[in-house]
Design a protein around this motif. Sequence first.
Motif, PDB file in Angstrom:
ATOM      1  N   THR A 171       0.840  -1.196   0.000  1.00  0.00           N
ATOM      2  CA  THR A 171       0.000   0.000   0.000  1.00  0.00           C
ATOM      3  C   THR A 171       0.876   1.246   0.000  1.00  0.00           C
ATOM      4  O   THR A 171       1.828   1.356   0.772  1.00  0.00           O
ATOM      5  CB  THR A 171      -0.911   0.007   1.239  1.00  0.00           C
ATOM      6  N   GLY A 172       0.555   2.195  -0.865  1.00  0.00           N
ATOM      7  CA  GLY A 172       1.314   3.424  -0.956  1.00  0.00           C
ATOM      8  C   GLY A 172       2.230   3.482  -2.148  1.00  0.00           C
ATOM      9  O   GLY A 172       2.845   4.521  -2.415  1.00  0.00           O
ATOM     10  N   PHE A 173       2.363   2.356  -2.886  1.00  0.00           N
ATOM     11  CA  PHE A 173       3.219   2.332  -4.062  1.00  0.00           C
ATOM     12  C   PHE A 173       2.464   2.714  -5.335  1.00  0.00           C
ATOM     13  O   PHE A 173       3.064   2.790  -6.403  1.00  0.00           O
ATOM     14  CB  PHE A 173       3.838   0.937  -4.243  1.00  0.00           C
ATOM     15  N   GLU A 174       1.166   2.905  -5.174  1.00  0.00           N
ATOM     16  CA  GLU A 174       0.375   3.202  -6.365  1.00  0.00           C
ATOM     17  C   GLU A 174       0.830   4.524  -6.990  1.00  0.00           C
ATOM     18  O   GLU A 174       0.966   5.543  -6.321  1.00  0.00           O
ATOM     19  CB  GLU A 174      -1.113   3.288  -6.018  1.00  0.00           C
ATOM     20  N   GLY A 175       1.019   4.506  -8.317  1.00  0.00           N
ATOM     21  CA  GLY A 175       1.385   5.709  -9.045  1.00  0.00           C
ATOM     22  C   GLY A 175       2.842   6.074  -8.967  1.00  0.00           C
ATOM     23  O   GLY A 175       3.248   7.110  -9.515  1.00  0.00           O
ATOM     24  N   VAL A 183      13.323   4.241  -3.469  1.00  0.00           N
ATOM     25  CA  VAL A 183      13.682   5.292  -2.512  1.00  0.00           C
ATOM     26  C   VAL A 183      12.799   5.211  -1.278  1.00  0.00           C
ATOM     27  O   VAL A 183      13.266   5.367  -0.134  1.00  0.00           O
ATOM     28  CB  VAL A 183      13.574   6.674  -3.178  1.00  0.00           C
ATOM     29  N   VAL A 184      11.505   4.945  -1.469  1.00  0.00           N
ATOM     30  CA  VAL A 184      10.578   4.834  -0.338  1.00  0.00           C
ATOM     31  C   VAL A 184      10.979   3.671   0.564  1.00  0.00           C
ATOM     32  O   VAL A 184      11.004   3.797   1.801  1.00  0.00           O
ATOM     33  CB  VAL A 184       9.133   4.655  -0.844  1.00  0.00           C
ATOM     34  N   VAL A 185      11.305   2.524  -0.035  1.00  0.00           N
ATOM     35  CA  VAL A 185      11.700   1.363   0.768  1.00  0.00           C
ATOM     36  C   VAL A 185      12.978   1.659   1.542  1.00  0.00           C
ATOM     37  O   VAL A 185      13.077   1.395   2.757  1.00  0.00           O
ATOM     38  CB  VAL A 185      11.881   0.124  -0.127  1.00  0.00           C
ATOM     39  N   ALA A 337       7.257  10.911   4.169  1.00  0.00           N
ATOM     40  CA  ALA A 337       6.821  10.087   5.294  1.00  0.00           C
ATOM     41  C   ALA A 337       7.173   8.628   5.019  1.00  0.00           C
ATOM     42  O   ALA A 337       7.036   8.159   3.886  1.00  0.00           O
ATOM     43  CB  ALA A 337       5.315  10.238   5.514  1.00  0.00           C
ATOM     44  N   PRO A 338       7.617   7.885   6.036  1.00  0.00           N
ATOM     45  CA  PRO A 338       7.936   6.466   5.818  1.00  0.00           C
ATOM     46  C   PRO A 338       6.682   5.654   5.544  1.00  0.00           C
ATOM     47  O   PRO A 338       5.586   6.009   5.965  1.00  0.00           O
ATOM     48  CB  PRO A 338       8.595   6.051   7.136  1.00  0.00           C
ATOM     49  N   ASN A 339       6.863   4.571   4.808  1.00  0.00           N
ATOM     50  CA  ASN A 339       5.755   3.672   4.493  1.00  0.00           C
ATOM     51  C   ASN A 339       5.596   2.672   5.628  1.00  0.00           C
ATOM     52  O   ASN A 339       6.501   1.879   5.909  1.00  0.00           O
ATOM     53  CB  ASN A 339       6.027   2.956   3.170  1.00  0.00           C
ATOM     54  N   VAL A 340       4.446   2.698   6.294  1.00  0.00           N
ATOM     55  CA  VAL A 340       4.217   1.848   7.472  1.00  0.00           C
ATOM     56  C   VAL A 340       4.247   0.377   7.101  1.00  0.00           C
ATOM     57  O   VAL A 340       4.785  -0.461   7.842  1.00  0.00           O
ATOM     58  CB  VAL A 340       2.880   2.214   8.147  1.00  0.00           C
ATOM     59  N   GLU A 341       3.680   0.026   5.958  1.00  0.00           N
ATOM     60  CA  GLU A 341       3.646  -1.382   5.568  1.00  0.00           C
ATOM     61  C   GLU A 341       5.047  -1.916   5.307  1.00  0.00           C
ATOM     62  O   GLU A 341       5.368  -3.054   5.649  1.00  0.00           O
ATOM     63  CB  GLU A 341       2.771  -1.554   4.322  1.00  0.00           C
TER      64      GLU A 341
END
Length: 768
Positions: A171-175, A183-185, A337-341
């Motif tokens: 969740t949150g990787f959409e788009g 980078v998010v990971v 913001a960090p990705n909680v999942e």
Amino acid sequence: MAVVPMDRQYLVARPLHSEDSVSGQYGKLYRHHKGLPHHFKEYFLNWNSQRVKNAGLSLLPVIGWMKIYRFREWLFNDIVSGISTGLVAVLQEICQSHFFLQCKGLAFALLARLPPGYGLYAAFFPAVIYFFLGTSRHLSVGPFPVLSMMIGEVVLRMVPEGDNEPLVNITGFEGLTKEQQKVVVASSVTFLMGIFQLGLGLLQVGFIVVYMSDTLVSGFTTAAAVHILVSQLKFVLGLNVESKSGILNIFKSLEAIFRKINQTNLADLVISIVIMVVVFIVKELNDRFKSKLPVAIPIEMIMTVITCGVSYGFDFTTRYNVTVIGDMLKGYEGPLAPNVEVMKTSVVDGFTTAIVGFAVAFSVAKVYAVKHDYIVNGNQELIAFGISNIFGASFRSFAASTALSRTAVQESTGGKTQIAGLISAMIALIVTVGIGFLLEPLPRSVLGALVIVNLKGMLMQFREIYYLWRKDKVDLVIWVVTCAAAIILGLDVGLGVGVGVELLTVVFRTQFPRCSVLANITGTDIYKDRKEYLCVHEPEGVKIFRIPSPIFFANIDFFRDKIVKAVGFNPLRILRKRNKAMRKIRKMLKNGELQLSATGIKPLAYPDADTWEEEGNTEDLDKPVDFSDLPFSVNWNGELPYNICVPPVPIHSLVLDFSAVSFIDISALNGLKTLLREFIRVDVEIYIASCDAYVFEKLHNCKFFDDEITTSMFYPTIHDAVLHALEEHPSHSKGQEYEKETQFKVSSIQTEGLNLRRTEKQMYTTRL
């Protein structure tokens, strides 16, 4: 007590002491130990103005060293050091950033078509925070290759590189593009890493780093260097090979490289070889003449500038199909913001990287703290790195620890404080904001070659195998297993295996320590292993056994076996045989097969052993021998009636050296009590020497003492115990005639004063 020095000798005249007499004569204090509630109250509830001030100074160490900063003497050195370190940092961070976007999990890896500026983020944000919170004055804060590899493994697992690889639904990787997802990971795992470090620091558990020994860290970083080396081969050879992750990934990568080895780009290969040779030679010259050079030659920067110019001038991209860095990020992006999942699925990875990052940084910090005579605080370092990583991750930075080569540069070029680190961060800032575009023509193979050359230090750690083989084979096992597991299974699993093996070696060393029987060095009060000295002797009838480790549930049976082997008999077996013999003697008396006379006891018949039937409960065999219903007692080392055989006990005293026993648990306490009772019940006196006060107190609290085991058997030194034992048995301590009693001694009360003893004149001579 009198102490008289006489030409490097001393004479001590004092009474023979036991622990009881020492406590009584010198007034032992029984202290009340503070419990956990008291410590909790002291730490969290009792605050005053002075403590608030001290807490503020400890949380902001910059205030402390800025008060003593010598501007005239240190500022110029810090500026020179900061600029030198910053120039080295720029290249390393570019390499690191390419790695993360590639998700190879290996430091300094490269990926074409992706912006490399994120590595410069990690050289700026964490370093600025550490300037205020860190206690080390010489650490150069930034990405560390091993951490880059570990976090990169997570990135590759969650954002597979190949087009045919299944995507992880997060969740949150959409788009988001793949590069943005990576980078998010990376930033989310770094954020989690910072949370762990901050939490451990607030809980004051900086000591956790002691579970990673230098041997383990050496084996682990060597394995990381092998991973990094393999990851650079495709860049040096100019090959397009997909990255691998998981167990055996290094072998999968090698297989993929060799499958395409015929597609090697000769231009990339030649550039890499030239770079590696030149940089290696200049680095060797820097090391050899470092005392004469004011500043080490920045050969990496020089070669980078030259290859950038040559690549741009001769258009390597078009003419030789050489892949270059390409577009650089210009400026800094906004907070993320960090990705909680992602954080939920990478808890273990976050904790592992937190521990490894802190362990490496703290180890390096201690080296320079000792060299420059100041103190680093482990708990504050955890807090500093935790906040640095949390803050950096919020701006797309990734894991920061310390870069070993940059730290060496910062210290060797004269850096005195973290002002050098702050200036180094400013250099990264300038490159990111203003002049990063100048690096766009730089071939990737150049960075790969620089990475391989800089792996020399870590790869040379393979030499430790020979050193450890000669010095400590247990540490060799830790090194080899950690290195092999990290290479084969991956760094995360390999680290866990290494820590597990290390802890097992600690358990085995305490569970199966080297025990020894001590003997007295002639003419002294010194006792040493009887196998290691010539001029020693064992007091006759006394066995001195040294217990060289704590006693706990896992080694109490081992110590029991060793003590039994040392004394040469099993006390429980002797006790049971004596009780069986007493049953036979009672039966013979009952059947009239033994007769009491004025000259002693003599048998009237000699029945076979098979005619005796044992009566009574077998549990009674473990109880003390009871003579209360008989008119005599038995000397078990003398002659016994026909067909009654009980092995003799060759000693009268057993001294246990407790000087190395730092603790004892309940299970071991019960086992020890049982063992001591068995010896006491076969007429062996027990003496315990040099017992730690904490252990002695625990024995008291756990109701260890009773009618058989008393505090009087504890002595402050081995010599006190031995002298007391020989005093109780003078026939064994000096030459004299003494009477050896026959097998039966008749009680004078029950025989109306009859003396029914037969004596033998024997001469025994011992010395102490």
